[in-house]
Structures are given as C-alpha cells and as structure tokens.
Design a protein around this motif. Structure first.
Motif, PDB file in Angstrom:
ATOM      1  N   LEU A  61       0.821  -1.209   0.000  1.00  0.00           N
ATOM      2  CA  LEU A  61       0.000   0.000   0.000  1.00  0.00           C
ATOM      3  C   LEU A  61       0.855   1.259   0.000  1.00  0.00           C
ATOM      4  O   LEU A  61       0.619   2.156  -0.824  1.00  0.00           O
ATOM      5  CB  LEU A  61      -0.926  -0.005   1.220  1.00  0.00           C
ATOM      6  CG  LEU A  61      -1.799   1.242   1.396  1.00  0.00           C
ATOM      7  CD1 LEU A  61      -2.748   1.391   0.221  1.00  0.00           C
ATOM      8  CD2 LEU A  61      -2.571   1.182   2.701  1.00  0.00           C
ATOM      9  N   ILE A  62       1.846   1.340   0.903  1.00  0.00           N
ATOM     10  CA  ILE A  62       2.641   2.560   1.030  1.00  0.00           C
ATOM     11  C   ILE A  62       4.141   2.311   0.906  1.00  0.00           C
ATOM     12  O   ILE A  62       4.931   3.258   0.944  1.00  0.00           O
ATOM     13  CB  ILE A  62       2.365   3.244   2.376  1.00  0.00           C
ATOM     14  CG1 ILE A  62       2.660   2.296   3.529  1.00  0.00           C
ATOM     15  CG2 ILE A  62       0.932   3.768   2.436  1.00  0.00           C
ATOM     16  CD1 ILE A  62       2.526   2.911   4.898  1.00  0.00           C
ATOM     17  N   SER A  63       4.551   1.079   0.800  1.00  0.00           N
ATOM     18  CA  SER A  63       5.977   0.785   0.690  1.00  0.00           C
ATOM     19  C   SER A  63       6.157  -0.410  -0.243  1.00  0.00           C
ATOM     20  O   SER A  63       5.228  -1.210  -0.428  1.00  0.00           O
ATOM     21  CB  SER A  63       6.564   0.484   2.084  1.00  0.00           C
ATOM     22  OG  SER A  63       5.929  -0.651   2.642  1.00  0.00           O
ATOM     23  N   PRO A  64       7.358  -0.526  -0.850  1.00  0.00           N
ATOM     24  CA  PRO A  64       8.522   0.350  -0.713  1.00  0.00           C
ATOM     25  C   PRO A  64       8.335   1.665  -1.453  1.00  0.00           C
ATOM     26  O   PRO A  64       7.467   1.783  -2.318  1.00  0.00           O
ATOM     27  CB  PRO A  64       9.662  -0.469  -1.335  1.00  0.00           C
ATOM     28  CG  PRO A  64       8.963  -1.307  -2.370  1.00  0.00           C
ATOM     29  CD  PRO A  64       7.628  -1.652  -1.786  1.00  0.00           C
ATOM     30  N   LEU A  98      -2.643   8.133   6.514  1.00  0.00           N
ATOM     31  CA  LEU A  98      -2.606   8.978   7.706  1.00  0.00           C
ATOM     32  C   LEU A  98      -2.298   8.157   8.948  1.00  0.00           C
ATOM     33  O   LEU A  98      -1.485   8.556   9.791  1.00  0.00           O
ATOM     34  CB  LEU A  98      -3.949   9.701   7.857  1.00  0.00           C
ATOM     35  CG  LEU A  98      -4.137  10.513   9.151  1.00  0.00           C
ATOM     36  CD1 LEU A  98      -3.078  11.589   9.264  1.00  0.00           C
ATOM     37  CD2 LEU A  98      -5.535  11.123   9.194  1.00  0.00           C
ATOM     38  N   ILE A  99      -2.912   6.988   9.078  1.00  0.00           N
ATOM     39  CA  ILE A  99      -2.642   6.133  10.241  1.00  0.00           C
ATOM     40  C   ILE A  99      -1.171   5.710  10.267  1.00  0.00           C
ATOM     41  O   ILE A  99      -0.518   5.724  11.314  1.00  0.00           O
ATOM     42  CB  ILE A  99      -3.564   4.900  10.203  1.00  0.00           C
ATOM     43  CG1 ILE A  99      -5.018   5.311  10.449  1.00  0.00           C
ATOM     44  CG2 ILE A  99      -3.141   3.858  11.240  1.00  0.00           C
ATOM     45  CD1 ILE A  99      -6.002   4.180  10.285  1.00  0.00           C
ATOM     46  N   ALA A 100      -0.639   5.343   9.111  1.00  0.00           N
ATOM     47  CA  ALA A 100       0.777   4.936   9.061  1.00  0.00           C
ATOM     48  C   ALA A 100       1.702   6.088   9.432  1.00  0.00           C
ATOM     49  O   ALA A 100       2.726   5.885  10.099  1.00  0.00           O
ATOM     50  CB  ALA A 100       1.104   4.409   7.667  1.00  0.00           C
ATOM     51  N   ALA A 101       1.366   7.313   9.020  1.00  0.00           N
ATOM     52  CA  ALA A 101       2.190   8.476   9.375  1.00  0.00           C
ATOM     53  C   ALA A 101       2.159   8.718  10.877  1.00  0.00           C
ATOM     54  O   ALA A 101       3.190   9.013  11.497  1.00  0.00           O
ATOM     55  CB  ALA A 101       1.697   9.709   8.614  1.00  0.00           C
ATOM     56  N   GLU A 102       0.987   8.603  11.502  1.00  0.00           N
ATOM     57  CA  GLU A 102       0.899   8.795  12.947  1.00  0.00           C
ATOM     58  C   GLU A 102       1.659   7.702  13.692  1.00  0.00           C
ATOM     59  O   GLU A 102       2.264   7.955  14.738  1.00  0.00           O
ATOM     60  CB  GLU A 102      -0.568   8.809  13.366  1.00  0.00           C
ATOM     61  CG  GLU A 102      -1.323  10.043  12.854  1.00  0.00           C
ATOM     62  CD  GLU A 102      -2.807   9.977  13.151  1.00  0.00           C
ATOM     63  OE1 GLU A 102      -3.312   8.859  13.402  1.00  0.00           O
ATOM     64  OE2 GLU A 102      -3.468  11.037  13.144  1.00  0.00           O
ATOM     65  N   GLN A 103       1.640   6.477  13.171  1.00  0.00           N
ATOM     66  CA  GLN A 103       2.417   5.401  13.800  1.00  0.00           C
ATOM     67  C   GLN A 103       3.919   5.692  13.707  1.00  0.00           C
ATOM     68  O   GLN A 103       4.665   5.425  14.651  1.00  0.00           O
ATOM     69  CB  GLN A 103       2.090   4.068  13.129  1.00  0.00           C
ATOM     70  CG  GLN A 103       0.692   3.558  13.404  1.00  0.00           C
ATOM     71  CD  GLN A 103       0.382   2.292  12.635  1.00  0.00           C
ATOM     72  OE1 GLN A 103       1.164   1.865  11.797  1.00  0.00           O
ATOM     73  NE2 GLN A 103      -0.767   1.699  12.903  1.00  0.00           N
ATOM     74  N   ALA A 104       4.372   6.213  12.575  1.00  0.00           N
ATOM     75  CA  ALA A 104       5.796   6.540  12.425  1.00  0.00           C
ATOM     76  C   ALA A 104       6.213   7.611  13.428  1.00  0.00           C
ATOM     77  O   ALA A 104       7.303   7.547  14.014  1.00  0.00           O
ATOM     78  CB  ALA A 104       6.076   7.004  10.989  1.00  0.00           C
ATOM     79  N   ILE A 105       5.336   8.607  13.659  1.00  0.00           N
ATOM     80  CA  ILE A 105       5.644   9.630  14.666  1.00  0.00           C
ATOM     81  C   ILE A 105       5.701   8.990  16.050  1.00  0.00           C
ATOM     82  O   ILE A 105       6.583   9.282  16.855  1.00  0.00           O
ATOM     83  CB  ILE A 105       4.588  10.747  14.619  1.00  0.00           C
ATOM     84  CG1 ILE A 105       4.682  11.505  13.282  1.00  0.00           C
ATOM     85  CG2 ILE A 105       4.781  11.727  15.777  1.00  0.00           C
ATOM     86  CD1 ILE A 105       3.609  12.565  13.105  1.00  0.00           C
ATOM     87  N   GLY A 106       4.764   8.082  16.326  1.00  0.00           N
ATOM     88  CA  GLY A 106       4.726   7.439  17.638  1.00  0.00           C
ATOM     89  C   GLY A 106       5.965   6.618  17.945  1.00  0.00           C
ATOM     90  O   GLY A 106       6.393   6.555  19.100  1.00  0.00           O
ATOM     91  N   SER A 263      -0.059  -4.457  13.438  1.00  0.00           N
ATOM     92  CA  SER A 263      -1.202  -4.944  12.678  1.00  0.00           C
ATOM     93  C   SER A 263      -0.704  -5.748  11.495  1.00  0.00           C
ATOM     94  O   SER A 263       0.418  -5.557  11.021  1.00  0.00           O
ATOM     95  CB  SER A 263      -2.071  -3.775  12.185  1.00  0.00           C
ATOM     96  OG  SER A 263      -1.344  -2.950  11.299  1.00  0.00           O
ATOM     97  N   SER A 264      -1.547  -6.654  11.016  1.00  0.00           N
ATOM     98  CA  SER A 264      -1.212  -7.492   9.868  1.00  0.00           C
ATOM     99  C   SER A 264      -2.494  -7.838   9.122  1.00  0.00           C
ATOM    100  O   SER A 264      -3.436  -8.368   9.723  1.00  0.00           O
ATOM    101  CB  SER A 264      -0.514  -8.770  10.337  1.00  0.00           C
ATOM    102  OG  SER A 264      -0.266  -9.641   9.250  1.00  0.00           O
ATOM    103  N   PRO A 265      -2.547  -7.475   7.805  1.00  0.00           N
ATOM    104  CA  PRO A 265      -1.609  -6.667   7.025  1.00  0.00           C
ATOM    105  C   PRO A 265      -1.581  -5.213   7.518  1.00  0.00           C
ATOM    106  O   PRO A 265      -2.591  -4.716   8.016  1.00  0.00           O
ATOM    107  CB  PRO A 265      -2.182  -6.741   5.601  1.00  0.00           C
ATOM    108  CG  PRO A 265      -3.153  -7.863   5.612  1.00  0.00           C
ATOM    109  CD  PRO A 265      -3.692  -7.961   6.988  1.00  0.00           C
ATOM    110  N   ALA A 266      -0.453  -4.584   7.335  1.00  0.00           N
ATOM    111  CA  ALA A 266      -0.278  -3.233   7.858  1.00  0.00           C
ATOM    112  C   ALA A 266      -1.242  -2.264   7.175  1.00  0.00           C
ATOM    113  O   ALA A 266      -1.336  -2.218   5.965  1.00  0.00           O
ATOM    114  CB  ALA A 266       1.168  -2.773   7.653  1.00  0.00           C
TER     115      ALA A 266
END
Length: 308
Positions: A61-64, A98-106, A263-266
């Motif tokens: 979805l967002i990587s690589p 957006l959720i993935a970005a907030e997780q990266a900040i966390g 989570s899985s899948p992320a």
C-alpha cells in the motif's frame, strides 16, 4: 477472468464503467462484492493504474518507496483515461496513509513520517490532517535534537576517564641515607624511634536492601465488549488479519489513550481496531490500569470481526 487478492481499486474502476453492481446499503451488499475479477485486457505491468492494482493485491500500500499502490495511483491520476478511478481510489486509501504516518511519529521515525506526510499532500494538498502531521514531525525532531544534546553533555570527556592521577615521587635516596649527627647531650645508646601508627581506613558497610514484594494488581474484568466493523476494502478482497492495541483502563472502567502496537496486514485494520477499543467497558476499580488486546478479523463472518 483472472483473480487477484485485493480488489479495492478495481471495484472502483468497474463501478465507474458500469460493470459492477451499484452501491448498496447495509453489510449484506458489502458481502456480495467480496470477490472481484480483474479483466483480461488490463496490462498488469504497463499502465500506472494496472501497477497500482497489482501493488494493492500484493499488500504494497505505502511501501517500498517508488513502487507502492499510492504512488502508482498518483501517477495514474495524471493520465487522461483513468483519472477519475485513480482519484476515487486515493480518496479511499488516504486514511490508511494517515494512520501509518501517525504510527511513524509514535515510534520516533521522523524520516518515514515526513515521507508519508508528503504522500498525503500529493493526494490532497488541503487535507485537514496536514498541519497536525507537520507540527508532530517538527516536535519529534526538536525532541530528538534535545535528547542528543543532553546525551553529549552527560558524556564525560575522554581525559577524565583514561588519564590517571600522578602519584607523589618517592623521597630521594641521598637524603634518606644520610644520618643526622647525634646531639652532644644525647646518651650514647639512643632508644629507637617508635614505628608510625598504622592508618586505619574504615569503609561503610552497605545496609542490606529491603526487598518488598510488589502487590498483585488484578486487571479489571471486561464488562462490555464490542464488535469492530470489517473494513470494506478488506471485505471485498476477502482478506483476514488482526491488530494489537494498547490502552489505559480508567478507574470508572472506560478506555482512554488507545494506541496501535502492530497490525497485519499493515494499515488495513488499524482504524477499525482503534475505533472499537473506545467502546470497551471494564469493571470499575480504584486506579488506572495499562492493558492490551488483539482484535482479529476473520472470514466468512461477513463484516464482523472478533477480539481476544
């Protein structure tokens, strides 16, 4: 017809072309669209929209970076043939970015958070979450810079740790070997000088540590469970998964400070797991408790998931 695992973007495209059933209300209609076919005339390796469909099916979805569904949909949006379908898919996938970005900040990954923030800005430059993400990333970088400065100040200079203190040099042998002349009035047989008193160094004995057993804290009993909503993209593609969430049980039994652990899948089930955790209620107690649960999403239970 050629089957693929994930059909979110294709369902949007086929609906726009009139080849998929129209929108229906309720979860029964969502269940009817769980299996989606990929037309044979789509080049899966050529057009950006086809590459986005394949990346989504392969859970990229967002990587690589440079080879994920979001960036391929952005490229497809620039074309003339599939602009509408690509924009619709981007609008549906934006909350997961957006959720993935907030997780990266966390987790303290400012570089990854900034990359995802830029993806959201490319999707919609007026997205309401952009100022909040920008402020969060800036605060994270300031905090990391301050921690690095404090660590540098607390590190002692190398000279203090490795350079030994110089010791006093022994007395000169010439001075020590020359006996002082005896005084005229001293008797011929002088008594020997008394030896120096020994130096006694007392060291304080450490007091025995008092070991106290920590009181056993019982986790409050769950009184009110709730069923999460099965995300529509995962339901259509018939994907199962799970999400681990951590939270704080308040003294009144309500849930606060819900955060995602993994989570899985992320990215697919994060929003649903965080939302259902807010609705849990536990047995009231006299203090707050830290706890965690696993929210599982299983087929063929329609749009319903379950929590452990």
């Amino acid at each position: 017809m050629k089957k693929i695992g994930m059909g979110l973007a294709l369902v949007v495209g086929l609906t726009a072309c009139g080849r998929a059933p129209g929108p229906a209300s309720g979860e029964a209609a969502a269940t009817a669209n769980t299996a989606t076919a990929l037309p044979d005339n789509i080049d899966e390796t050529g057009a950006p929209y086809a590459r986005a469909t394949r990346a989504l099916a392969e859970q990229r979805l967002i990587s690589p970076a440079g080879d994920n569904a979001i960036e391929h949909y952005l490229a497809a949006r620039e074309g003339a043939a599939e602009t509408t379908q690509a924009q619709t898919a981007l609008a549906e996938l934006q909350p997961y970015v957006l959720i993935a970005a907030e997780q990266a900040i966390g987790r303290g990954d400012a570089t990854e958070a900034e990359r995802l923030r830029m993806l959201i800005e490319r999707i919609d430059e007026r997205a309401p979450a952009l100022p909040r993400l920008h402020a969060g990333i800036a605060a994270l970088r300031r905090e990391q810079a301050a921690q690095a400065t404090i660590a540098a100040l607390e590190t002692p200079p190398p000279s203090v740790a490795v350079v030994p203190r110089p010791t006093a040099s022994p007395p000169s042998p010439t001075v020590a070997s020359e006996p002082a002349p005896p005084p005229a009035s001293a008797p011929s047989a002088a008594s020997p000088a008394p030896p120096p008193a020994p130096v006694v160094v007392e060291t304080a004995r450490p007091s025995p540590a008092i070991v106290r057993a920590a009181p056993l804290v019982r986790t409050p009993r769950l009184l009110q469970d709730a069923q999460p909503r099965y995300p529509l993209p995962a339901l259509r593609a018939r994907i199962e998964g799970q999400a681990d969430v951590a939270f704080t049980i308040q003294p009144d039994g309500s849930v606060r400070d819900v955060r995602l652990l993994s989570s899985s899948p992320a990215g697919l089930f994060d929003a649903s797991a965080l939302a259902v955790a807010q609705r849990w209620r536990f047995e009231p107690s006299d203090q707050a408790h830290a706890s965690q649960r696993t929210v599982r999403f299983r087929l063929p239970a329609g749009a319903e998931g379950g929590a452990d």
